[in-house]
Enzyme design. Structure first.
Site: not given
Ligand code: SF4
Length: 725
Positions: A31, A170, A173, A270
């Site tokens: 991001c 994706y 997460h 992460d």
């Protein structure tokens, strides 16, 4: 200088399905708070890294449908043709440099919010969302699941129209695919829940459909968190992900594997802060996938060392070097290796200031690279500087982070620079900070700049000069002056809580120590109270520094939790574990009434909400606004650490300003202030300040920042999509 042949392996092309990377450098999706609403910022931010040699540039997470709206976070989306137009610009910027563009298709499931779209979130099972308090998710039925699988395909079609070369599924997460795979989240009893074969069904079905849709026009990437770091309740690296990788490989569904760890609620496992995790920390978890797949793999871990990258490839750990933060700190990292300039690499320090800004909904910044995310809106290139049309001599006073950066950029721009430091070494307060527990890597803020200054023939660095007076500055002989004199911690307990010193506190007495005094070795007793009104790393770091010496430590803070800013840098969960494990006591939501120094030090603290909750209905001169309380609790200790607030070292500027009428006579055209001496701030902002003033030094008044481009809808243009279209 040509690159050292030992790094040749990093510049080999890699085939990923129908596409070929020109080298092994891959910017994983990350991001930057640009998304599709700030297309200029996003395209330029990725484009500059393509120019810097990264072979693959990915978007941030890209929502596939309004059904997965992640507001208030700013992410990308592929919902309509407006999004296609904006992301096509990103692809074009990346393609200009011969790199590939990737998009990370995302459905957040319960980790969505719907606060803007007002859609109820879909989730694998009924739950409140991880993302935003107060939002419950709708448990998907089988029709919903098929609908979401089709959403991925619709978004993939739009991605192809935008020009993407790589399309991600994706699954990291803790997002929707991970919720399906995880025993913790998935408590379904239909064919999508229960045994592994059912929990993986959503992955397999979606990937099969995406593959058919994409039809060889782009590579299919899977991003998977192979471990939720929660033991056998969650996904474990040696278990489900390996079985899934075997299945997907057998079916030929995946062209490249992007492997990491963590759950949504703790993604600092992460994007590990350097305080807790060294480079390549995920290796023990991520290694399992490469053992069972045929397609190339990559993993991250704040990789900045070319030698470590070579070792990763040669040892068979991965085929591609993945990076997010290292690409932000140095978009030209690959180019520098290629050109034999390893010493010029601006290494990420693992502070996670970048992430802290995204977490707060503002554009990301970087402590090491002030030009990060400023490529478009300020037109800043991280490696190129306009030569000044008005060369002159500049005295920079103070070689902390702001002074070092200001001198570096002024030097790059062709000024004759004298950087004068009072101490024997450069670095300012960073020299203390890098000695806090776990923060050694933060010292790279100094070392990078020292090396660069050493290469600039028009910059002189003078250390050990002592504190300059106004007379010294006026008579120095410089045409212009930039003061970067830093700040200091208050020794009287002053903070914004009280806007006044705290009665009984005096840092000149042996019972009180400021952070500088702690690091200078002032004696500390056996029982210690740290007063923290700052809320970032200083108070909690000093508490750890002191408890490690075997002392009994408590922290008092007015915040609801110790060091709340570290929630945004992702350091908080492990900092809280550290405090728990090391026995640091916490008094939160409290502040200090006064301190009594006798044989013992007595610190009287009060609950912030001790006063009555009902406001008076009859305000007047003799009426309190509510029932006022003087309840307090007494804590005893031997030493009080004062992380209450900082003051700007602005006296030199005030002295010089008082003598402004002498500037012209002494040949001084202007005096500016940069960094903490102007206003104490976090390190990223201090470095930025020194950088910005140097970039804008030719402007009429560089003390005042130039305007930047604001990306927003301008009234009168057609909105997209049109309503009910
Ligand atoms: Fe690295 Fe800190 Fe820059 Fe983020 S802000 S990229 S963690 S140096």
């Amino acid at each position: 200088m040509p690159r050292d042949p030992k790094y040749d392996v990093l510049f080999e092309p890699v085939k990923i399905g129908p596409k070929t990377m020109k080298n092994r450098f891959w910017q994983v999706p990350h991001c930057n708070t640009a998304g599709t609403t700030h297309p200029g910022t996003n395209a330029s931010h990725r484009g500059i890294k393509a120019e810097g040699g990264w072979a693959v540039l990915n978007t941030e997470a890209c929502s596939i449908d309004p059904q997965s709206s992640t507001s208030p976070a700013t992410l990308a989306s592929l919902w309509d043709d407006g999004d296609i137009i904006n992301l096509r610009h990103l692809c074009d910027e990346v393609h200009k440099h011969g790199s590939l563009a990737g998009v990370e298709l995302m459905h957040g499931g319960a980790a969505s919010s719907g606060l803007v779209s007002r859609n109820a979130n879909f989730a694998v099972s009924e739950m409140t969302t991880d993302w935003t308090i107060g939002t419950y998710a709708h448990e998907m039925d089988e029709d919903d699941i098929i609908a979401v699988e089709n959403m991925y395909c619709e978004a993939a079609k739009k991605a192809l129209q935008a020009g993407f070369d790589i399309i991600y599924f994706y699954g990291s997460h803790g997002l929707l695919p991970a919720q399906f795979l995880s025993k913790f989240y998935n408590n379904r009893t239909d064919k999508y829940g229960g045994p592994f074969e059912n929990r993986v069904r959503f992955w397999m079905e979606t990937l099969e459909k995406m593959r058919e849709t994409v039809d060889g026009q782009a590579a299919i990437a899977v991003r998977i968190s192979v471990d939720q770091v929660m033991g056998d309740e969650g996904i474990q690296c040696w278990d489900e992900p390996v079985k899934f990788a075997e299945l997907a490989t057998k079916e030929g569904l995946v062209d490249v594997w992007d492997v990491n760890i963590s759950n949504f609620t703790e993604w600092g496992e992460d994007a590990g802060p350097s305080r807790f995790y060294k480079a390549n920390h995920q290796r023990p978890f991520t290694k399992y996938i490469r053992e069972v797949v045929k397609a190339p793999t990559l993993n991250v871990g704040r990789l900045t060392s070319p030698d470590e990258m070579v070792e990763i490839i040669n040892s068979g750990q991965a085929d591609i070097i993945g990076g997010a933060r290292p690409t932000i700190a140095d978009p030209f990292l690959p180019k520098k290796i290629e050109e034999g300039r390893n010493e010029d690499i601006r290494e990420c320090i693992g502070c996670n200031q970048c992430i802290s800004r995204w977490e707060r909904g503002t554009p990301i910044v970087c402590t090491q690279n002030p030009a990060a995310n400023e490529e478009y809106r300020r037109n800043w290139h991280p490696e190129k500087f306009d030569k000044t049309p008005n060369p002159c001599s500049v005295l920079v006073v103070g070689a902390g982070p702001a002074g070092l950066e200001c001198a570096r950029v002024l030097g790059e721009r062709g000024y004759e620079v004298h950087l004068v430091e009072a101490d024997k070494e450069v670095g300012g307060h960073m020299r203390d900070v890098m000695r806090y527990p776990g923060l050694a890597e933060w010292g790279r803020v100094i070392t990078y700049r020292e090396i660069q200054l050493g290469k600039l023939k028009n910059v002189e660095v003078h250390t050990g000069a002592g504190l300059l007076s106004a007379d010294d500055v006026l008579r120095y002989g410089a045409d212009k002056v930039v003061l970067c004199t830093g700040s200091h911690w208050r020794d009287d307990g002053y903070s914004h809580n009280t806007m006044a010193p705290i009665k009984g506190i005096d840092g000149k007495e042996p019972q009180f120590v400021t952070p500088e005094q702690v690091m200078a070795g002032k004696e500390i007793g056996g029982r210690v109270i740290v007063l923290d009104a700052d809320g970032y790393f200083t108070g909690v770091s000093l508490a750890e520094h002191i408890v490690d010496q075997g002392k009994d430590v408590s922290i008092v803070t007015h915040y609801g939790a110790v060091a709340p800013l570290t929630e945004f840098t992702l350091e908080a969960p492990n900092l809280h574990r550290m405090m728990h494990e090391k026995g640091i006591k916490q008094y939160t939501g409290h502040w200090v009434e006064d301190v009594d120094v006798g044989n013992l030090v007595k610190v009287r603290i009060f609950d912030l909400y001790r006063d009555g909750y009902q406001r008076t209905t009859e305000p007047g001169p003799d009426v309190a606004p509510r029932r006022m309380s003087d309840e307090s609790t007494e804590l005893e200790c031997d030493t009080v650490v004062l992380a209450t607030g900082r003051s700007a070292n602005s006296q030199l500027y005030k002295d010089l300003r008082a003598r402004k009428d002498q500037w012209e006579k002494e040949g001084i055209q202007a005096i500016y202030q940069a960094g903490d001496c102007y206003a104490p701030r976090v390190i990223s902002e201090v470095v930025f300040d020194g950088h910005r003033i140097a970039r804008e030094f030719d402007m009429l008044d560089p003390q005042v920042p130039q305007a930047y481009i604001r990306e927003r809808m301008i009234w009168g243009m057609d909105p997209r999509p049109a309503l009910h279209s």
